[in-house]
Design an enzyme around this catalytic site. Structure first.
Site, short mmCIF file in Angstrom:
data_model
loop_
_atom_site.label_atom_id
_atom_site.label_comp_id
_atom_site.label_asym_id
_atom_site.label_seq_id
_atom_site.Cartn_x
_atom_site.Cartn_y
_atom_site.Cartn_z
N GLU A 15 0.80 -1.25 0.00
CA GLU A 15 0.00 0.00 0.00
C GLU A 15 0.82 1.29 0.00
O GLU A 15 0.59 2.20 0.80
CB GLU A 15 -0.94 0.00 1.21
N ASN B 247 2.10 -5.24 -3.18
CA ASN B 247 0.69 -5.53 -2.89
C ASN B 247 -0.06 -4.23 -2.61
O ASN B 247 0.45 -3.36 -1.90
CB ASN B 247 0.66 -6.43 -1.64
N HIS C 248 -10.35 -5.83 -2.43
CA HIS C 248 -11.44 -5.68 -1.45
C HIS C 248 -12.56 -4.94 -2.16
O HIS C 248 -12.57 -3.70 -2.20
CB HIS C 248 -10.96 -4.87 -0.24
N GLU D 121 -6.41 -10.59 -1.37
CA GLU D 121 -7.22 -10.35 -0.17
C GLU D 121 -8.69 -10.23 -0.56
O GLU D 121 -9.42 -9.36 -0.07
CB GLU D 121 -6.75 -9.08 0.55
N ASP E 123 -12.46 -10.04 -0.96
CA ASP E 123 -13.76 -10.10 -0.28
C ASP E 123 -14.66 -9.10 -0.99
O ASP E 123 -14.19 -8.10 -1.53
CB ASP E 123 -13.66 -9.87 1.23
C1 XIL Z 1 -6.61 -6.09 8.15
C2 XIL Z 1 -7.00 -7.24 9.07
O1 XIL Z 1 -7.92 -8.05 8.38
C3 XIL Z 1 -7.60 -6.71 10.35
O2 XIL Z 1 -7.80 -7.78 11.27
C4 XIL Z 1 -6.69 -5.66 10.97
O3 XIL Z 1 -7.33 -5.09 12.09
C5 XIL Z 1 -6.35 -4.56 9.98
O4 XIL Z 1 -5.79 -5.17 8.82
N1 XIL Z 1 -5.09 -4.49 3.57
C6 XIL Z 1 -4.14 -5.36 4.04
C7 XIL Z 1 -4.46 -6.23 5.21
O5 XIL Z 1 -3.07 -5.48 3.45
O6 XIL Z 1 -3.34 -6.46 5.99
C8 XIL Z 1 -5.56 -5.64 6.05
O7 XIL Z 1 -5.90 -6.59 7.06
C9 XIL Z 1 -6.75 -5.30 5.18
C10 XIL Z 1 -6.39 -4.28 4.15
#
Ligand code: XIL
Length: 462
Positions: free
Chosen positions: A169, A211, A248, A277, A279
């Site tokens: 990020e 990422n 996401h 990741e 969802d």
């Molecule tokens: C999130 C986790 O799912 C949570 O449990 C935590 O509180 C915050 O981080 N991008 C990422 C992940 O790269 O590491 C994040 O995970 C979600 C967004």
């Protein structure tokens, strides 16, 4: 450096087909009714289904949930790849400077490796979830601490991690295409490549990924900015092997119709792509299916990780974005994903006809050759909110005509360096050389379809 990600279990398709045929023959001989179609057995778990095309299907794991047998049963049954949801972040691994806490990370790695699951390390350098001591640092001191963290962690896990999210990020949201302002960025804009170099030295066999989220829509400034960084790294030999798209999605509408273009464009730079990741708000089956099919259509898309198992495990649990409900039951989206994975061609070919608006990006498909003796190659040009430029280079002839297809409602609004004519629909342009060289260009208005891109139909010499 390429790594074999096809070690995951799953019977080879040919063998399964042969077994199914034998079974069908026996049933027919015994007078049983044999249903037409679908003679070969489909895999019944996500990991095995993905393995048919050499891919993995994984999940984020919260290590404290490994004590919950309902959770662990689904994990062990369905998935062949894991990412620590929080346990390998900087604050978890180095809570005090110089004091490393490997317990939870090691537990996950051990769980995974004893079950033949691959591990994604997440994440070595990030502006978020830094321990207090690091958040309060700046300048050279912070840079050294960051590089030391990368080195220590990648060394500790050397040989056990298939892919590291080396940097997470680092880019800004919105239209700027800028780097995110963070304490790390303020140590010097080359901090990202320094982190990749340190990771490569510490674990030369891990695949090293960048990422990020909101790099799914090909037209977004953030996507383009990350693309240019990866392109620059590849050109200058900075060690990078892969790009992770967090994906996401906040809803069906946030799955972009040009997602496949994004995946294949990154892949065309010579890196693997991973959906890291996933969802999706309310878990619409269509968006999940499209996401899977887009990965399957891109040979360098190596696998998909969902960000949790049951909705109740999700960091966005109020949006019910995952494949299992709180009771561990399979949701409709689960079946959509499993079926999509099962229909993948072995070896990762494209099992589907691309939906409209997901044509491969300019310049990433082999240019069409034809008997007319010239070849036209598309290069993407500048992209604005409502329009984009394309240029086409012709080789093999100095006088030529090139036929280009546009997907309506897109429309070409301007051209240069050629003589255009149009068919009745306005969607097919024939561009003829006009003596101004072998590269012509044009501007296309998106008219609401930001995903589609022009296609070359033919190039004819003379
Ligand atoms: C999130 C986790 O799912 C949570 O449990 C935590 O509180 C915050 O981080 N991008 C990422 C992940 O790269 O590491 C994040 O995970 C979600 C967004």
């Amino acid at each position: 450096m390429s790594k074999d990600s096809s070690r995951a279990p799953g019977r080879p398709r040919r063998l399964r087909a042969a077994l199914a045929l034998t079974a069908a023959g026996l049933m027919a001989a015994a007078g049983a009714v044999v249903l037409p179609g679908n003679a070969s057995a489909a895999e019944t778990t996500l990991g095995a289904a993905a393995a048919q095309s050499g891919r993995y299907f994984g999940t984020a794991v919260a290590v404290n949930r490994l004590n919950d047998s309902a959770y662990t049963n689904i994990l062990n049954r369905e998935f062949n790849q894991v990412t620590a949801e929080n346990e390998m972040k900087i604050d978890a691994l180095q809570p005090q400077q110089g004091q490393f806490n490997w317990g939870n990370g090691d537990r996950l790695v051990q769980h995974a490796r004893s079950r033949n699951m691959q591990v994604r390390g997440h994440t070595l350098a990030w502006h978020s979830q830094q321990p207090d001591w690091m958040r309060n640092m700046s300048g050279q001191q912070l840079r050294n601490a960051m590089l030391n963290h990368v080195t220590q962690v990648a060394t500790h896990y050397r040989g056990q991690i298939a892919w590291w999210d080396v940097v997470n990020e680092a880019f800004e949201d919105g239209g700027s295409g800028a780097r995110r302002n963070s304490n790390l960025e303020r140590t010097g804009s080359d901090w990202i490549e320094a982190a990749f170099r340190a990771a490569r030295t510490a674990d030369p066999n891990a695949q090293l990924c960048y990422n990020d989220y909101n790099i799914d829509n090909w037209n977004d400034a953030k996507t383009q900015a990350v693309y240019r960084m990866v392109q620059d790294f590849k050109q200058r030999g900075v060690p990078i092997d892969c790009v992770g798209l967090q994906s996401h999605f906040t809803g069906g509408s946030n799955y972009p119709s040009n997602y496949r273009t994004t995946l294949s464009s990154f892949a065309a730079l010579g890196v693997d792509v991973h959906i890291t990741e996933l969802d999706i708000r309310n878990a619409p089956s269509d968006a999940y299916r499209n996401t899977v099919n887009d990965c399957l259509a891109v040979p360098r898309c190596k696998g998909i990780t969902v960000w949790g198992i049951r909705d109740s495990d999700s960091w966005r649990s109020n949006e019910s974005p995952l494949l299992f409900d709180g009771g561990g039951n399979k949701k409709a989206a689960y079946n959509a994903v499993l079926n999509a994975l099962n229909s993948a061609a072995p070896g990762g070919g494209d099992p589907t006809t691309p939906p409209p608006g997901t044509t491969p990006p300019p310049g990433t498909t082999p240019p069409p050759t034809n008997p007319g003796g010239c070849t036209a190659t598309i290069s993407p040009g500048q992209v604005w909110g409502d329009r984009y430029n394309t240029s086409v280079n012709v080789s093999g002839a100095n006088t030529w005509s090139v036929v280009v297809n546009i997907t309506p409602p897109q429309r070409i609004s301007a051209t240069w360096s050629g003589n255009p004519t149009w068919d009745g629909s306005g969607n097919v342009m024939t561009m003829r050389s006009n003596g101004s060289g072998n590269t012509f260009g044009f501007t296309t208005m998106m008219n609401g379809n930001s995903g589609a891109r022009p296609q070359i139909v033919s190039c004819t010499a003379g």
